[in-house]
Design a protein around this motif. Structure first.
Motif, PDB file in Angstrom:
ATOM      1  N   ASP A 137      61.104 -17.809  34.536  1.00 21.18           N
ATOM      2  CA  ASP A 137      59.867 -18.584  34.531  1.00 21.18           C
ATOM      3  C   ASP A 137      59.518 -19.098  35.923  1.00 21.18           C
ATOM      4  O   ASP A 137      58.331 -19.238  36.266  1.00 21.18           O
ATOM      5  CB  ASP A 137      59.966 -19.724  33.508  1.00 21.18           C
ATOM      6  CG  ASP A 137      59.921 -19.182  32.073  1.00 21.18           C
ATOM      7  OD1 ASP A 137      59.689 -17.967  31.897  1.00 21.18           O
ATOM      8  OD2 ASP A 137      60.117 -19.961  31.122  1.00 21.18           O
ATOM      9  N   LEU A 138      60.539 -19.347  36.753  1.00 19.85           N
ATOM     10  CA  LEU A 138      60.291 -19.658  38.165  1.00 19.85           C
ATOM     11  C   LEU A 138      59.652 -18.464  38.863  1.00 19.85           C
ATOM     12  O   LEU A 138      58.609 -18.594  39.517  1.00 19.85           O
ATOM     13  CB  LEU A 138      61.608 -20.009  38.869  1.00 19.85           C
ATOM     14  CG  LEU A 138      62.252 -21.363  38.548  1.00 19.85           C
ATOM     15  CD1 LEU A 138      63.690 -21.397  39.062  1.00 19.85           C
ATOM     16  CD2 LEU A 138      61.449 -22.512  39.152  1.00 19.85           C
TER      17      LEU A 138
ATOM     18  N   ASP B  87      56.041 -28.066  29.901  1.00 21.27           N
ATOM     19  CA  ASP B  87      54.739 -28.225  30.556  1.00 21.27           C
ATOM     20  C   ASP B  87      54.862 -29.160  31.751  1.00 21.27           C
ATOM     21  O   ASP B  87      55.880 -29.823  31.949  1.00 21.27           O
ATOM     22  CB  ASP B  87      53.686 -28.720  29.557  1.00 21.27           C
ATOM     23  CG  ASP B  87      52.308 -28.112  29.848  1.00 21.27           C
ATOM     24  OD1 ASP B  87      52.090 -27.601  30.962  1.00 21.27           O
ATOM     25  OD2 ASP B  87      51.452 -28.155  28.950  1.00 21.27           O
ATOM     26  N   PHE B  88      53.784 -29.206  32.527  1.00 23.46           N
ATOM     27  CA  PHE B  88      53.807 -29.940  33.792  1.00 23.46           C
ATOM     28  C   PHE B  88      53.281 -31.367  33.623  1.00 23.46           C
ATOM     29  O   PHE B  88      53.691 -32.281  34.316  1.00 23.46           O
ATOM     30  CB  PHE B  88      52.958 -29.166  34.804  1.00 23.46           C
ATOM     31  CG  PHE B  88      52.990 -29.672  36.222  1.00 23.46           C
ATOM     32  CD1 PHE B  88      54.163 -30.148  36.794  1.00 23.46           C
ATOM     33  CD2 PHE B  88      51.841 -29.648  37.001  1.00 23.46           C
ATOM     34  CE1 PHE B  88      54.183 -30.609  38.113  1.00 23.46           C
ATOM     35  CE2 PHE B  88      51.854 -30.095  38.320  1.00 23.46           C
ATOM     36  CZ  PHE B  88      53.026 -30.589  38.865  1.00 23.46           C
TER      37      PHE B  88
ATOM     38  N   ASN C  83      55.648 -23.662  31.911  1.00 21.60           N
ATOM     39  CA  ASN C  83      55.058 -24.426  33.005  1.00 21.60           C
ATOM     40  C   ASN C  83      55.866 -25.666  33.371  1.00 21.60           C
ATOM     41  O   ASN C  83      55.523 -26.362  34.334  1.00 21.60           O
ATOM     42  CB  ASN C  83      53.608 -24.786  32.669  1.00 21.60           C
ATOM     43  CG  ASN C  83      52.662 -23.609  32.919  1.00 21.60           C
ATOM     44  OD1 ASN C  83      53.028 -22.646  33.591  1.00 21.60           O
ATOM     45  ND2 ASN C  83      51.447 -23.679  32.388  1.00 21.60           N
ATOM     46  N   GLY C  84      56.915 -25.948  32.632  1.00 26.11           N
ATOM     47  CA  GLY C  84      57.831 -27.023  33.016  1.00 26.11           C
ATOM     48  C   GLY C  84      58.537 -26.754  34.333  1.00 26.11           C
ATOM     49  O   GLY C  84      58.986 -27.683  35.012  1.00 26.11           O
ATOM     50  N   VAL C  85      58.639 -25.488  34.721  1.00 23.42           N
ATOM     51  CA  VAL C  85      59.369 -25.180  35.962  1.00 23.42           C
ATOM     52  C   VAL C  85      58.668 -25.722  37.205  1.00 23.42           C
ATOM     53  O   VAL C  85      59.302 -25.868  38.255  1.00 23.42           O
ATOM     54  CB  VAL C  85      59.658 -23.659  36.151  1.00 23.42           C
ATOM     55  CG1 VAL C  85      60.492 -23.114  35.003  1.00 23.42           C
ATOM     56  CG2 VAL C  85      58.382 -22.859  36.352  1.00 23.42           C
ATOM     57  N   TYR C  86      57.376 -26.047  37.112  1.00 21.03           N
ATOM     58  CA  TYR C  86      56.714 -26.654  38.271  1.00 21.03           C
ATOM     59  C   TYR C  86      57.414 -27.941  38.705  1.00 21.03           C
ATOM     60  O   TYR C  86      57.386 -28.312  39.881  1.00 21.03           O
ATOM     61  CB  TYR C  86      55.231 -26.925  37.977  1.00 21.03           C
ATOM     62  CG  TYR C  86      54.390 -25.662  37.923  1.00 21.03           C
ATOM     63  CD1 TYR C  86      54.195 -24.885  39.060  1.00 21.03           C
ATOM     64  CD2 TYR C  86      53.785 -25.252  36.739  1.00 21.03           C
ATOM     65  CE1 TYR C  86      53.426 -23.722  39.015  1.00 21.03           C
ATOM     66  CE2 TYR C  86      53.022 -24.095  36.675  1.00 21.03           C
ATOM     67  CZ  TYR C  86      52.844 -23.332  37.821  1.00 21.03           C
ATOM     68  OH  TYR C  86      52.087 -22.193  37.765  1.00 21.03           O
TER      69      TYR C  86
ATOM     70  N   TYR D  76      49.513 -18.939  32.705  1.00 21.45           N
ATOM     71  CA  TYR D  76      50.581 -18.487  31.792  1.00 21.45           C
ATOM     72  C   TYR D  76      50.751 -19.301  30.511  1.00 21.45           C
ATOM     73  O   TYR D  76      51.084 -18.763  29.468  1.00 21.45           O
ATOM     74  CB  TYR D  76      51.927 -18.362  32.523  1.00 21.45           C
ATOM     75  CG  TYR D  76      51.849 -17.405  33.699  1.00 21.45           C
ATOM     76  CD1 TYR D  76      51.587 -16.063  33.488  1.00 21.45           C
ATOM     77  CD2 TYR D  76      51.969 -17.853  35.002  1.00 21.45           C
ATOM     78  CE1 TYR D  76      51.465 -15.167  34.553  1.00 21.45           C
ATOM     79  CE2 TYR D  76      51.849 -16.969  36.078  1.00 21.45           C
ATOM     80  CZ  TYR D  76      51.598 -15.621  35.851  1.00 21.45           C
ATOM     81  OH  TYR D  76      51.475 -14.760  36.899  1.00 21.45           O
ATOM     82  N   LYS D  77      50.538 -20.612  30.570  1.00 14.89           N
ATOM     83  CA  LYS D  77      50.692 -21.411  29.343  1.00 14.89           C
ATOM     84  C   LYS D  77      49.581 -21.069  28.346  1.00 14.89           C
ATOM     85  O   LYS D  77      49.802 -20.989  27.157  1.00 14.89           O
ATOM     86  CB  LYS D  77      50.640 -22.898  29.702  1.00 14.89           C
ATOM     87  CG  LYS D  77      50.704 -23.850  28.533  1.00 14.89           C
ATOM     88  CD  LYS D  77      52.123 -24.096  28.087  1.00 14.89           C
ATOM     89  CE  LYS D  77      52.169 -25.123  26.966  1.00 14.89           C
ATOM     90  NZ  LYS D  77      53.537 -25.369  26.513  1.00 14.89           N
ATOM     91  N   THR D  78      48.396 -20.920  28.868  1.00 16.42           N
ATOM     92  CA  THR D  78      47.280 -20.439  28.055  1.00 16.42           C
ATOM     93  C   THR D  78      46.638 -19.283  28.806  1.00 16.42           C
ATOM     94  O   THR D  78      46.983 -18.996  29.948  1.00 16.42           O
ATOM     95  CB  THR D  78      46.201 -21.516  27.816  1.00 16.42           C
ATOM     96  OG1 THR D  78      45.477 -21.711  29.031  1.00 16.42           O
ATOM     97  CG2 THR D  78      46.812 -22.833  27.367  1.00 16.42           C
TER      98      THR D  78
END
Lengths: 120, 137, 98, 120, 137, 98
Positions: free
Chosen positions: C61-62, C9-10, C32-35, B15-17
């Motif tokens: 996003d989750l 982001d993660f 992707n921060g939700v990870y 999803y990010k890329t």
């Protein structure tokens, strides 16, 4: 002399990954190799015609035309990736082809070496 | 007459890329590559998820509901439906504490018969070793 | 300063987050921060969750990534886009995306 | 009710950052706020007209048109970034303006809140 | 009549993405923003390099020779020529073991008078505190 | 397998690199990967330089970022695009970009 297939994927315009791929192609062709070049994802933008040259962006059109002129360079853009970005066939830079993703796999099939530039 | 094996190795988060999505769509394109090849030639894809890439394999991705885009789950199931070999790195799954029932292990709901495999990295390394070309995403 | 930080982001988020000083620091996990709200690495929760008592994660996003809102670290509150608008306008003077 | 300026920078098409920004705009406008929207770098591609909707890409044109129709949403693309990518004025989606980067700073000047989505 | 301060904080490496380049071009756009503002209103930009972002500030970048693109060095010098405040995080410079003479500290060669400043992160934090808006790149 | 790895970034490269097994592993620093050849963090050289005795860095990518070819870790050999073509065709069976 061999064949190198280079695939460039979601690389950004404004990064130098596309420049890297074009310079590597040039060096390989000068040494007598053949190069197949595939762009997919955002890298598809390399195939867009009419990109204006600014000093903040490398202008690759001229170099690509020189590579096409050698007869040892083929470049193909992912058709669906281009359409999703609003590029039609007539927006494609001279020399480029557009195909579906299986073209890339077929090119890899007959390549001696593959450099797949994935990731961001 | 030859079959060449390509390893599609996914180490990126979804999803990010577009990276992991493009890995799956290109691996699936092996189903139609024959039109470009000589009779009897073929491409055998292997999909391997390593590192953060194993998080592509989590079930219950609702990307279609939330953002209107196909989920990576759907792409992985499509790959299994088409009998592609799908490998998920055991060490990474364990590192993240993910149980097998949280992973996309089959595509039974869409009629698939092939299952994904959770395997040690050394097995994935063997697949890379025996592949003709390696494509890291 | 009341600062809201959208963590997108993660990986590589610690270096910036650890140094930000604010009277009130809010951490809002998106993309992707939700990870960080769910994934444990080697059994350990993300260090991001220790940076502030004001922790949020965007529900959509989750869900996109396969997580239920009820199934994340109990310190993290799942929020909607509507809630996010209110956080931006009412709770924090400035917001950044890292 | 306030004004939110959202800037989206080198975000990829095919990432969900643009989708995030559009959804946040929608939620803010529904609550009675105004939103200014700026795209620069690769995010400029959001303003390209004629993007074909595929299930693998979120199609944002319809949503953007709804936002424009509220009268509380302005969207502007970085002109130089667009030209560098081969987009001319006539390639721009209805409703969008093109300006130089100072437009964004001016929008931030009069904004109550700014969310700048930079990075990749 | 107001001046609003915006902090442009660069934490990204150069060249891999456009992020740091866009930070500099947008900060420099503050020089022409007045055409959109009321008389007497203005924008005051502060550029701060932190984390990996300090590597944008290394001297001798040959991007024009190698790839035909303007270097980040040139953009930073242009910023100094236009008297923008440029801050480089001391702790990060020290972490990377970079000496001051390896950094772009001035734009004297193009006639600039303003110098860059190597300052503690706490000083950069103060600038963020007193800024109206924060833009992280 | 003789495997050439083009390392294209400065962060998050260890996880993949540490696990790759090859009879001959070559590490070719390109793009932002060239920082590994020069930048020390907290006085320590990049752990990437310990992964193989076959270390290369692309000269043009060094120069772009402000580094002279003569001014990098002595274990790393600066190479041109021409050299890279030869490495790809003659020294390694497969190459990957990470």
């Amino acid at each position: 002399m061999g064949k190198l297939t280079i695939g460039v994927f979601s690389s950004l315009v404004g990064s130098l990954s596309l420049d890297f791929a074009v310079k590597l192609s040039e060096a390989a062709i000068k040494k007598g190799h053949k190069v197949d070049f595939w762009v997919s994802g955002n890298a598809t933008m390399l195939s867009k015609k009419g990109q204006r040259a600014f000093k903040d962006y490398s202008a690759l059109e001229k170099k690509l035309q020189e590579l096409f002129a050698t007869g040892n360079f083929q470049a193909t853009a992912c058709e669906a990736c281009a359409e999703a970005r609003g590029y039609r066939k007539e927006d494609t830079m001279d020399g480029w082809k557009r195909h579906s993703m299986d073209w890339y796999l077929a090119s890899c099939f007959s390549a001696d070496k593959v450099l797949h530039i994935g990731g961001d | 007459m030859a079959t060449k094996k390509f390893a599609f190795v996914v180490k990126s988060l979804p999803y990010k890329t577009e990276a992991s999505r493009l890995a799956l769509t290109h691996a699936i394109a092996s189903q139609t590559v024959e039109i470009y090849l000589e009779d009897g030639d073929n491409v055998e894809p292997v999909l391997a998820f390593i590192g953060d890439g194993v998080l592509n394999c989590l079930r219950n991705q609702k990307a279609m509901n939330t953002y209107g885009v196909t989920s990576l789950e759907q792409h992985i199931k499509n790959s299994l439906l088409l009998d592609l070999k799908v490998l998920i790195c055991k060490e990474d799954v364990e590192k993240f504490g993910i149980s097998e029932d949280a992973l996309i292990m089959d595509a039974e709901d869409i009629g698939g018969e092939t299952r994904a495999n959770i395997v040690a990295f050394s097995e994935i390394m063997k697949e890379m070793d025996s592949s003709n070309h390696l494509l890291f995403f | 300063m009341k600062l809201g930080v959208l963590v997108s982001d993660f990986r590589n988020m610690d270096d910036t987050l650890s140094r930000l000083k604010a009277d009130k620091l809010g951490i809002i996990l998106v993309s992707n921060g939700v990870y960080h709200a769910k994934v444990k690495e080697g059994g350990k929760q993300s260090p991001i969750l220790e940076k502030s008592p004001h922790l949020y994660a965007l529900a959509e996003d989750l869900q996109t990534r396969g997580f239920a809102e009820t199934d994340i670290d109990s310190r993290v509150k799942a929020i909607t886009y509507n809630d996010l608008v209110d956080l931006i306008f009412n709770e924090y003077e400035k917001v950044i995306w890292v």
